[in-house]
Motif scaffolding. Structure first.
Motif, PDB file in Angstrom:
ATOM      1  N   ASP A  36      67.843 -32.167  73.950  1.00 57.52           N
ATOM      2  CA  ASP A  36      66.425 -31.863  74.068  1.00 57.52           C
ATOM      3  C   ASP A  36      65.570 -33.082  73.730  1.00 57.52           C
ATOM      4  O   ASP A  36      65.910 -33.875  72.841  1.00 57.52           O
ATOM      5  CB  ASP A  36      66.052 -30.701  73.137  1.00 57.52           C
ATOM      6  N   TRP A  37      64.437 -33.200  74.414  1.00 55.02           N
ATOM      7  CA  TRP A  37      63.544 -34.325  74.182  1.00 55.02           C
ATOM      8  C   TRP A  37      63.075 -34.329  72.727  1.00 55.02           C
ATOM      9  O   TRP A  37      62.602 -33.311  72.203  1.00 55.02           O
ATOM     10  CB  TRP A  37      62.326 -34.237  75.105  1.00 55.02           C
ATOM     11  N   GLY A  38      63.204 -35.476  72.077  1.00 54.77           N
ATOM     12  CA  GLY A  38      62.699 -35.639  70.725  1.00 54.77           C
ATOM     13  C   GLY A  38      63.518 -34.982  69.640  1.00 54.77           C
ATOM     14  O   GLY A  38      63.148 -35.039  68.465  1.00 54.77           O
ATOM     15  N   ALA A  39      64.633 -34.346  70.006  1.00 54.31           N
ATOM     16  CA  ALA A  39      65.430 -33.638  69.004  1.00 54.31           C
ATOM     17  C   ALA A  39      66.172 -34.625  68.115  1.00 54.31           C
ATOM     18  O   ALA A  39      66.674 -35.648  68.568  1.00 54.31           O
ATOM     19  CB  ALA A  39      66.429 -32.707  69.683  1.00 54.31           C
ATOM     20  N   THR A  40      66.214 -34.311  66.823  1.00 54.15           N
ATOM     21  CA  THR A  40      67.019 -35.071  65.874  1.00 54.15           C
ATOM     22  C   THR A  40      67.878 -34.076  65.097  1.00 54.15           C
ATOM     23  O   THR A  40      67.399 -33.008  64.713  1.00 54.15           O
ATOM     24  CB  THR A  40      66.148 -35.865  64.887  1.00 54.15           C
ATOM     25  N   PRO A  41      69.138 -34.380  64.879  1.00 48.84           N
ATOM     26  CA  PRO A  41      70.024 -33.429  64.209  1.00 48.84           C
ATOM     27  C   PRO A  41      69.649 -33.248  62.741  1.00 48.84           C
ATOM     28  O   PRO A  41      69.613 -34.220  61.984  1.00 48.84           O
ATOM     29  CB  PRO A  41      71.412 -34.070  64.358  1.00 48.84           C
ATOM     30  N   PRO A  42      69.335 -32.024  62.313  1.00 51.62           N
ATOM     31  CA  PRO A  42      68.927 -31.824  60.921  1.00 51.62           C
ATOM     32  C   PRO A  42      70.101 -31.965  59.964  1.00 51.62           C
ATOM     33  O   PRO A  42      71.187 -31.442  60.218  1.00 51.62           O
ATOM     34  CB  PRO A  42      68.389 -30.384  60.916  1.00 51.62           C
ATOM     35  N   ASN A  43      69.865 -32.677  58.864  1.00 48.59           N
ATOM     36  CA  ASN A  43      70.879 -32.720  57.814  1.00 48.59           C
ATOM     37  C   ASN A  43      70.752 -31.462  56.955  1.00 48.59           C
ATOM     38  O   ASN A  43      69.911 -30.595  57.212  1.00 48.59           O
ATOM     39  CB  ASN A  43      70.751 -33.996  56.977  1.00 48.59           C
ATOM     40  N   GLU A  44      71.567 -31.354  55.928  1.00 54.51           N
ATOM     41  CA  GLU A  44      71.586 -30.131  55.122  1.00 54.51           C
ATOM     42  C   GLU A  44      70.240 -29.881  54.450  1.00 54.51           C
ATOM     43  O   GLU A  44      69.777 -28.730  54.380  1.00 54.51           O
ATOM     44  CB  GLU A  44      72.703 -30.217  54.077  1.00 54.51           C
ATOM     45  N   GLN A  45      69.596 -30.934  53.944  1.00 54.08           N
ATOM     46  CA  GLN A  45      68.305 -30.756  53.278  1.00 54.08           C
ATOM     47  C   GLN A  45      67.240 -30.283  54.264  1.00 54.08           C
ATOM     48  O   GLN A  45      66.468 -29.359  53.967  1.00 54.08           O
ATOM     49  CB  GLN A  45      67.867 -32.065  52.622  1.00 54.08           C
ATOM     50  N   GLU A  46      67.174 -30.914  55.427  1.00 51.82           N
ATOM     51  CA  GLU A  46      66.194 -30.510  56.437  1.00 51.82           C
ATOM     52  C   GLU A  46      66.447 -29.087  56.909  1.00 51.82           C
ATOM     53  O   GLU A  46      65.500 -28.309  57.126  1.00 51.82           O
ATOM     54  CB  GLU A  46      66.260 -31.471  57.621  1.00 51.82           C
ATOM     55  N   TRP A  47      67.698 -28.737  57.060  1.00 55.83           N
ATOM     56  CA  TRP A  47      68.042 -27.385  57.512  1.00 55.83           C
ATOM     57  C   TRP A  47      67.564 -26.333  56.516  1.00 55.83           C
ATOM     58  O   TRP A  47      66.943 -25.339  56.896  1.00 55.83           O
ATOM     59  CB  TRP A  47      69.556 -27.292  57.706  1.00 55.83           C
ATOM     60  N   SER A  48      67.836 -26.552  55.248  1.00 57.74           N
ATOM     61  CA  SER A  48      67.467 -25.551  54.241  1.00 57.74           C
ATOM     62  C   SER A  48      65.961 -25.495  54.017  1.00 57.74           C
ATOM     63  O   SER A  48      65.422 -24.448  53.661  1.00 57.74           O
ATOM     64  CB  SER A  48      68.178 -25.838  52.916  1.00 57.74           C
ATOM     65  N   ARG A  49      65.256 -26.603  54.250  1.00 55.60           N
ATOM     66  CA  ARG A  49      63.807 -26.608  54.015  1.00 55.60           C
ATOM     67  C   ARG A  49      63.031 -26.059  55.206  1.00 55.60           C
ATOM     68  O   ARG A  49      62.047 -25.330  55.026  1.00 55.60           O
ATOM     69  CB  ARG A  49      63.319 -28.016  53.697  1.00 55.60           C
TER      70      ARG A  49
ATOM     71  N   GLU B 154      61.664 -34.074  51.788  1.00 53.92           N
ATOM     72  CA  GLU B 154      62.358 -35.292  51.406  1.00 53.92           C
ATOM     73  C   GLU B 154      62.046 -36.450  52.344  1.00 53.92           C
ATOM     74  O   GLU B 154      62.256 -37.623  51.990  1.00 53.92           O
ATOM     75  CB  GLU B 154      63.872 -35.047  51.380  1.00 53.92           C
ATOM     76  N   ALA B 155      61.541 -36.147  53.547  1.00 49.22           N
ATOM     77  CA  ALA B 155      61.221 -37.199  54.513  1.00 49.22           C
ATOM     78  C   ALA B 155      59.893 -37.878  54.214  1.00 49.22           C
ATOM     79  O   ALA B 155      59.539 -38.863  54.871  1.00 49.22           O
ATOM     80  CB  ALA B 155      61.194 -36.622  55.929  1.00 49.22           C
ATOM     81  N   ILE B 156      59.128 -37.366  53.246  1.00 49.44           N
ATOM     82  CA  ILE B 156      57.816 -37.915  52.930  1.00 49.44           C
ATOM     83  C   ILE B 156      57.810 -38.455  51.504  1.00 49.44           C
ATOM     84  O   ILE B 156      58.195 -37.767  50.562  1.00 49.44           O
ATOM     85  CB  ILE B 156      56.716 -36.839  53.067  1.00 49.44           C
ATOM     86  N   GLU B 157      57.365 -39.687  51.354  1.00 45.13           N
ATOM     87  CA  GLU B 157      57.127 -40.278  50.043  1.00 45.13           C
ATOM     88  C   GLU B 157      55.606 -40.332  49.876  1.00 45.13           C
ATOM     89  O   GLU B 157      54.940 -41.230  50.389  1.00 45.13           O
ATOM     90  CB  GLU B 157      57.739 -41.671  49.959  1.00 45.13           C
ATOM     91  N   LEU B 158      55.050 -39.338  49.176  1.00 43.96           N
ATOM     92  CA  LEU B 158      53.605 -39.166  49.143  1.00 43.96           C
ATOM     93  C   LEU B 158      52.860 -40.420  48.703  1.00 43.96           C
ATOM     94  O   LEU B 158      51.782 -40.724  49.223  1.00 43.96           O
ATOM     95  CB  LEU B 158      53.229 -38.001  48.224  1.00 43.96           C
ATOM     96  N   GLY B 159      53.433 -41.142  47.772  1.00 40.75           N
ATOM     97  CA  GLY B 159      52.771 -42.342  47.271  1.00 40.75           C
ATOM     98  C   GLY B 159      52.644 -43.455  48.288  1.00 40.75           C
ATOM     99  O   GLY B 159      51.890 -44.416  48.075  1.00 40.75           O
TER     100      GLY B 159
ATOM    101  N   GLU C 274      76.317 -22.957  57.582  1.00 43.53           N
ATOM    102  CA  GLU C 274      76.707 -24.300  58.000  1.00 43.53           C
ATOM    103  C   GLU C 274      77.202 -24.300  59.449  1.00 43.53           C
ATOM    104  O   GLU C 274      76.917 -25.237  60.215  1.00 43.53           O
ATOM    105  CB  GLU C 274      77.782 -24.853  57.064  1.00 43.53           C
ATOM    106  N   ALA C 275      77.893 -23.257  59.838  1.00 40.06           N
ATOM    107  CA  ALA C 275      78.341 -23.153  61.231  1.00 40.06           C
ATOM    108  C   ALA C 275      77.148 -23.021  62.176  1.00 40.06           C
ATOM    109  O   ALA C 275      77.153 -23.576  63.284  1.00 40.06           O
ATOM    110  CB  ALA C 275      79.275 -21.963  61.397  1.00 40.06           C
ATOM    111  N   VAL C 276      76.113 -22.308  61.742  1.00 41.11           N
ATOM    112  CA  VAL C 276      74.910 -22.170  62.572  1.00 41.11           C
ATOM    113  C   VAL C 276      74.205 -23.527  62.696  1.00 41.11           C
ATOM    114  O   VAL C 276      73.725 -23.899  63.770  1.00 41.11           O
ATOM    115  CB  VAL C 276      73.958 -21.110  61.993  1.00 41.11           C
ATOM    116  N   ARG C 277      74.151 -24.273  61.601  1.00 36.50           N
ATOM    117  CA  ARG C 277      73.526 -25.602  61.659  1.00 36.50           C
ATOM    118  C   ARG C 277      74.235 -26.493  62.675  1.00 36.50           C
ATOM    119  O   ARG C 277      73.591 -27.181  63.472  1.00 36.50           O
ATOM    120  CB  ARG C 277      73.526 -26.258  60.278  1.00 36.50           C
ATOM    121  N   HIS C 278      75.548 -26.489  62.661  1.00 40.81           N
ATOM    122  CA  HIS C 278      76.286 -27.314  63.604  1.00 40.81           C
ATOM    123  C   HIS C 278      76.109 -26.803  65.043  1.00 40.81           C
ATOM    124  O   HIS C 278      76.041 -27.597  65.987  1.00 40.81           O
ATOM    125  CB  HIS C 278      77.755 -27.373  63.209  1.00 40.81           C
ATOM    126  N   ALA C 279      76.019 -25.481  65.200  1.00 45.49           N
ATOM    127  CA  ALA C 279      75.759 -24.934  66.531  1.00 45.49           C
ATOM    128  C   ALA C 279      74.388 -25.387  67.036  1.00 45.49           C
ATOM    129  O   ALA C 279      74.216 -25.707  68.215  1.00 45.49           O
ATOM    130  CB  ALA C 279      75.841 -23.408  66.495  1.00 45.49           C
TER     131      ALA C 279
END
Length: 324
Positions: A197-210, A48-53, A184-189
């Motif tokens: 952590d350097w460069g870390a971004t918190p994954p949303n639900e879509q990023e987590w599942s993908r 979802e983070a990429i718009e191929l076009g 979901e509890a693991v995602r929040h953990a």
């Protein structure tokens, strides 16, 4: 290969088979240990983070093969710096002819546009990860003004080697197999464990599942949690890539994520999770375990893995260039 015969356009999902063949040719030359099945690349292109076009570019030969390609993506959630990933490759037979530089220049322009659209008030940078076996790519990014900023090891250990003893869980805590109802509890953990952590971004639900628990690679039966009552305080998530096994003949369990929430650190939970996972890998018929670690990780992860018998196999360098 005549460069004037190449056509340039954006990628589509229909390019997946050609990209799979191209990555296989790149791996045969660079020996990075990265193998991709068609589904792996389809997942990447459908991120979802990429718009191929808008976010991709490929040079295609007259017979429809991908000769050089790149795509750019970043996170919707940014903590300090908007670091945009630039990924791609040039077929070995087409290298040293300016294609890599053209791809990189295009990707930087696209990254700058994405940065202005999404996070204009934060500093931005393009990020390229280069394997130790690819001096040509190192020279390319260096000449383009990139600086090496982080080093990561891929580490492995054979499952025939003695596994560390599984320590007893601290009083009040328990180790349990991963369960989908705790996802979901693991995602929040994870968000909490890697917040600094350097460069870390918190994954949303879509990023987590993908990317963290995808059905194609995630192996819940050899993934583990540490609970404090009913609360997830530590976790280890394991992955398995069919393409790697097909290419190497080795069934490798990959420790994708291992984290402990800050309030429960310094109690041996990382070692407990790792020892438990290694025992389960052996019982599950895996022949090798692998993981990746940032050499500057402040949590002491590198020493933890060395004590568990892991040794360095590959080195990856992250190169960064500020966006204007």
């Amino acid at each position: 290969m005549e460069l004037q015969a190449l056509s340039w356009r954006t990628l589509t999902i229909e390019d997946t088979p050609a990209l799979t063949r191209a990555w296989a040719a790149v791996e045969a030359a660079d020996h990075t240990g990265e193998h991709y099945a068609e589904q792996d690349l389809r997942d990447a292109l459908q991120d979802e983070a990429i718009e191929l076009g808008r976010d991709s570019l490929v040079a295609v030969s007259p017979d429809g093969e991908a000769v050089a390609f790149t795509w750019v993506h970043g996170s919707a959630a940014v903590v300090d710096v908007d670091r945009l990933w630039v990924d791609g490759a040039v077929l070995p037979a087409a290298r040293r002819r300016g294609l890599g530089r053209r791809l990189l220049e295009w990707a930087e322009e696209r990254a700058a546009s994405l940065h202005r659209e999404r996070h204009p008030v934060l500093p931005g940078a393009t990020r390229v990860v280069v394997h130790q076996n690819n001096p040509g790519k190192q020279a390319l990014v260096r000449s383009a003004g990139y600086e090496p900023v982080r080093w990561a090891y891929t580490m492995t250990r054979g499952m025939d080697d003695p596994t560390p003893d599984v320590p007893q869980a601290p009083l009040g805590l328990s180790v349990t197999p991963y369960a989908a109802e705790r996802d979901e509890a693991v995602r929040h953990a994870h968000r909490e464990a890697f917040a600094d952590d350097w460069g870390a971004t918190p994954p949303n639900e879509q990023e987590w599942s993908r990317w963290y628990v995808p059905a194609t690679t995630f192996r819940p039966e050899v993934s583990w949690l540490v609970l404090d009552g009913d609360e997830v305080v530590g976790y280890l998530l394991t992955h398995f890539w069919e393409a790697d096994a097909a290419a190497t003949g080795v069934r490798e369990a990959y420790v994708g994520q291992l984290g402990v929430r800050p309030a429960w650190r310094r109690r041996g939970l990382g070692g407990l999770l790792l020892a438990t996972a290694l025992r389960s890998y052996r019982a599950g018929g895996y022949e090798r375990a692998a993981l990746s670690v940032d050499t500057a990780n402040a949590s002491g992860a590198l020493a933890l893995y060395e004590r568990a018998g892991f040794a360095v196999k590959e080195t990856w360098v992250t190169w960064l260039k500020p966006l204007d």
